[in-house]
Design a protein around this motif. Structure first.
Motif, mmCIF file in Angstrom:
data_model
loop_
_atom_site.group_PDB
_atom_site.id
_atom_site.type_symbol
_atom_site.label_atom_id
_atom_site.label_comp_id
_atom_site.label_asym_id
_atom_site.label_seq_id
_atom_site.Cartn_x
_atom_site.Cartn_y
_atom_site.Cartn_z
ATOM 1 N N ALA A 126 12.554 14.709 19.439
ATOM 2 C CA ALA A 126 13.926 15.103 20.373
ATOM 3 C C ALA A 126 13.342 16.049 21.433
ATOM 4 O O ALA A 126 13.586 15.950 22.651
ATOM 5 N N LEU A 127 12.448 16.950 21.311
ATOM 6 C CA LEU A 127 11.829 17.654 22.203
ATOM 7 C C LEU A 127 10.912 17.127 23.302
ATOM 8 O O LEU A 127 10.933 17.318 24.368
ATOM 9 N N ASP A 128 10.281 16.306 22.773
ATOM 10 C CA ASP A 128 9.070 15.629 23.500
ATOM 11 C C ASP A 128 8.500 14.798 22.838
ATOM 12 O O ASP A 128 7.851 14.853 21.621
ATOM 13 N N GLY A 129 8.651 13.329 23.296
ATOM 14 C CA GLY A 129 7.677 12.304 22.559
ATOM 15 C C GLY A 129 8.512 11.258 22.268
ATOM 16 O O GLY A 129 7.972 10.049 21.910
ATOM 17 N N SER A 130 10.060 11.263 22.247
ATOM 18 C CA SER A 130 10.772 10.356 21.923
ATOM 19 C C SER A 130 11.424 9.356 23.191
ATOM 20 O O SER A 130 11.736 10.023 24.241
ATOM 21 N N LEU A 131 11.698 7.994 22.978
ATOM 22 C CA LEU A 131 12.133 7.459 24.172
ATOM 23 C C LEU A 131 13.560 7.691 24.219
ATOM 24 O O LEU A 131 14.369 8.004 25.391
ATOM 25 N N ALA A 132 14.246 8.311 23.062
ATOM 26 C CA ALA A 132 15.526 8.974 22.868
ATOM 27 C C ALA A 132 15.652 10.286 23.162
ATOM 28 O O ALA A 132 16.446 10.671 22.531
ATOM 29 N N GLY A 133 14.907 10.951 24.130
ATOM 30 C CA GLY A 133 15.028 12.211 24.188
ATOM 31 C C GLY A 133 16.257 12.687 24.988
ATOM 32 O O GLY A 133 17.136 11.858 25.577
ATOM 33 N N PRO A 134 16.549 13.914 25.309
ATOM 34 C CA PRO A 134 17.754 14.471 25.940
ATOM 35 C C PRO A 134 17.795 14.005 27.496
ATOM 36 O O PRO A 134 16.509 13.949 28.088
ATOM 37 N N SER A 135 18.938 13.856 28.196
ATOM 38 C CA SER A 135 18.735 14.006 29.796
ATOM 39 C C SER A 135 18.604 15.084 30.333
ATOM 40 O O SER A 135 18.514 16.055 29.542
ATOM 41 N N ASP A 136 18.725 15.153 31.488
ATOM 42 C CA ASP A 136 18.448 16.295 32.339
ATOM 43 C C ASP A 136 19.650 17.216 32.190
ATOM 44 O O ASP A 136 19.451 18.463 32.430
ATOM 45 N N ASN A 137 20.738 16.949 31.757
ATOM 46 C CA ASN A 137 21.795 18.029 31.573
ATOM 47 C C ASN A 137 21.987 18.538 30.150
ATOM 48 O O ASN A 137 22.930 19.191 29.755
ATOM 49 N N VAL A 138 20.779 18.427 29.279
ATOM 50 C CA VAL A 138 20.690 18.910 27.811
ATOM 51 C C VAL A 138 19.479 19.740 27.704
ATOM 52 O O VAL A 138 18.302 19.413 28.118
ATOM 53 N N LEU A 139 19.675 21.033 27.262
ATOM 54 C CA LEU A 139 18.626 21.804 26.814
ATOM 55 C C LEU A 139 18.700 22.298 25.368
ATOM 56 O O LEU A 139 19.948 22.119 24.801
ATOM 57 N N ILE A 140 17.682 22.364 24.565
ATOM 58 C CA ILE A 140 17.767 22.934 23.261
ATOM 59 C C ILE A 140 17.095 24.364 23.375
ATOM 60 O O ILE A 140 16.339 24.889 23.667
ATOM 61 N N TYR A 141 18.021 25.387 22.739
ATOM 62 C CA TYR A 141 17.795 26.736 22.399
ATOM 63 C C TYR A 141 17.897 26.872 20.810
ATOM 64 O O TYR A 141 18.680 26.565 20.204
ATOM 65 N N ALA A 142 16.806 27.394 20.183
ATOM 66 C CA ALA A 142 16.434 27.519 18.879
ATOM 67 C C ALA A 142 16.281 29.165 18.671
ATOM 68 O O ALA A 142 15.334 29.562 19.308
ATOM 69 N N THR A 143 16.605 29.419 17.576
ATOM 70 C CA THR A 143 16.140 30.740 17.053
ATOM 71 C C THR A 143 15.591 30.627 15.516
ATOM 72 O O THR A 143 16.104 29.750 15.008
ATOM 73 N N SER A 144 14.697 31.633 15.218
ATOM 74 C CA SER A 144 13.887 31.521 14.143
ATOM 75 C C SER A 144 13.070 32.662 13.784
ATOM 76 O O SER A 144 12.861 33.405 14.557
ATOM 77 N N ASN A 145 13.199 32.976 12.390
ATOM 78 C CA ASN A 145 12.415 34.528 12.053
ATOM 79 C C ASN A 145 10.822 33.927 11.963
ATOM 80 O O ASN A 145 10.183 34.927 11.851
ATOM 81 N N ARG A 146 10.502 32.654 11.996
ATOM 82 C CA ARG A 146 9.158 32.381 11.758
ATOM 83 C C ARG A 146 8.746 31.856 13.350
ATOM 84 O O ARG A 146 9.399 30.861 13.795
ATOM 85 N N ARG A 147 7.647 32.320 13.706
ATOM 86 C CA ARG A 147 7.132 32.244 14.956
ATOM 87 C C ARG A 147 6.594 30.565 15.159
ATOM 88 O O ARG A 147 6.853 29.904 16.150
ATOM 89 N N HIS A 148 6.308 29.925 14.011
ATOM 90 C CA HIS A 148 6.048 28.473 14.237
ATOM 91 C C HIS A 148 6.797 27.675 13.310
ATOM 92 O O HIS A 148 6.525 26.533 13.019
ATOM 93 N N LEU A 149 8.095 28.389 12.834
ATOM 94 C CA LEU A 149 8.941 27.527 11.962
ATOM 95 C C LEU A 149 8.740 27.037 10.903
ATOM 96 O O LEU A 149 9.608 26.417 10.238
#
Length: 278
Positions: free
Chosen positions: A158-181
């Protein structure tokens, strides 16, 4: 019967479409936040989203500037990046996302909360949002993955690499206690090689870093000292009309010792307890 054999695949596709739930979309003029669930039929409005003001988030000024600047670019229709907020628990990662949403909601920014179970269905969500005249932050809170968990690959695509990725009006904000998830193990360091004086991580490490690398903005949060914790507790106590007195500091420190942590969340919880008793 040859003609029947050719017809069967078309019948199966038609049945699949009939069985698939019709995904609902809220009226974004009235709804400013929603929760995504493909299984429940689409986007469920959050009628009373938690409102946080940026001015109430203390001791994270640099983090506020970075996330606010990226969000301002996005709302203005300029290029902006997906954001990963990581670090110490209770220091304001989720609150910062809610605060920038509250700041820009009147300018057309909408917030959509997605849990890990919804990650495989992100392409369906992106299709629903593509033609809307609004800007959307897809918010994934407290994100982490176990080894070989299905949602990991879905989010990477979804972030990068799929043909079905988000359009220009969508961003993803994520939180995590792990640096590399993902959990990281000492044994993975044994795969590291040295070539011409250059350190080259092993494949396991590269795979784990590959997801966090797809977020264009990294924002780190750190633990706070005692003075900062007390200042935040005083701020919230005053905001709740229960200002500090001569017993406040000792009570706040005892509260933090009981919780085994000193952060903004603990300070807020103590202030609520203090105000309730006063």
């Amino acid at each position: 019967m040859p003609h029947l054999d050719a017809l069967l695949p078309r019948i199966e596709r038609l049945l699949d479409r009939l069985e698939a739930p019709t995904l609902t979309v809220p009226d974004w003029k009235r709804v400013r936040a929603a929760r995504w669930s493909a299984q429940a039929g689409g986007l469920k409005p959050i009628l009373h989203p938690q409102r946080v003001a940026l001015r109430d988030l203390l001791a994270i000024d640099e983090q506020k500037l970075r996330v606010d600047a990226n969000t301002r670019q996005f709302v203005a229709g300029r290029p902006a990046n997906n954001v990963l907020l990581t670090g110490a628990r209770g220091c304001g990662k989720s609150s910062l996302v809610k605060a920038v949403h509250a700041k820009y909601a009147a300018r057309g920014l909408r917030l959509i909360e997605v849990d890990k179970a919804g990650l495989p269905h992100l392409p369906d969500l992106f299709d629903l949002l593509a033609d809307a005249d609004y800007r959307f932050i897809v918010f994934i809170d407290d994100l982490s993955f176990a080894e070989h968990e299905a949602g990991y690959a879905s989010l990477k695509a979804a972030l990068d690499g799929s043909l079905a990725g988000p359009s220009d009006n969508v961003l993803i904000y994520a939180t995590s206690n792990r640096r590399h998830l993902m959990p990281e193990y000492m044994a993975e360091n044994l795969e590291t090689t040295y070539l011409g004086g250059e350190v080259q991580p092993g494949e396991a490490t590269e795979e784990k870093v590959s997801l966090s690398d797809r977020f264009g903005v990294w924002v780190s949060f750190h633990g706070m000292d005692q003075a900062t914790y007390l200042a935040i507790a005083r701020h919230w106590a005053a905001a709740l009309d229960a200002p500090a007195d001569e017993t406040f500091e000792r009570a706040a420190l005892q509260w933090s010792m009981g919780r085994g942590a000193r952060n903004g969340r603990v300070a807020w919880q103590f202030a609520r307890d203090w105000a309730g008793k006063k």
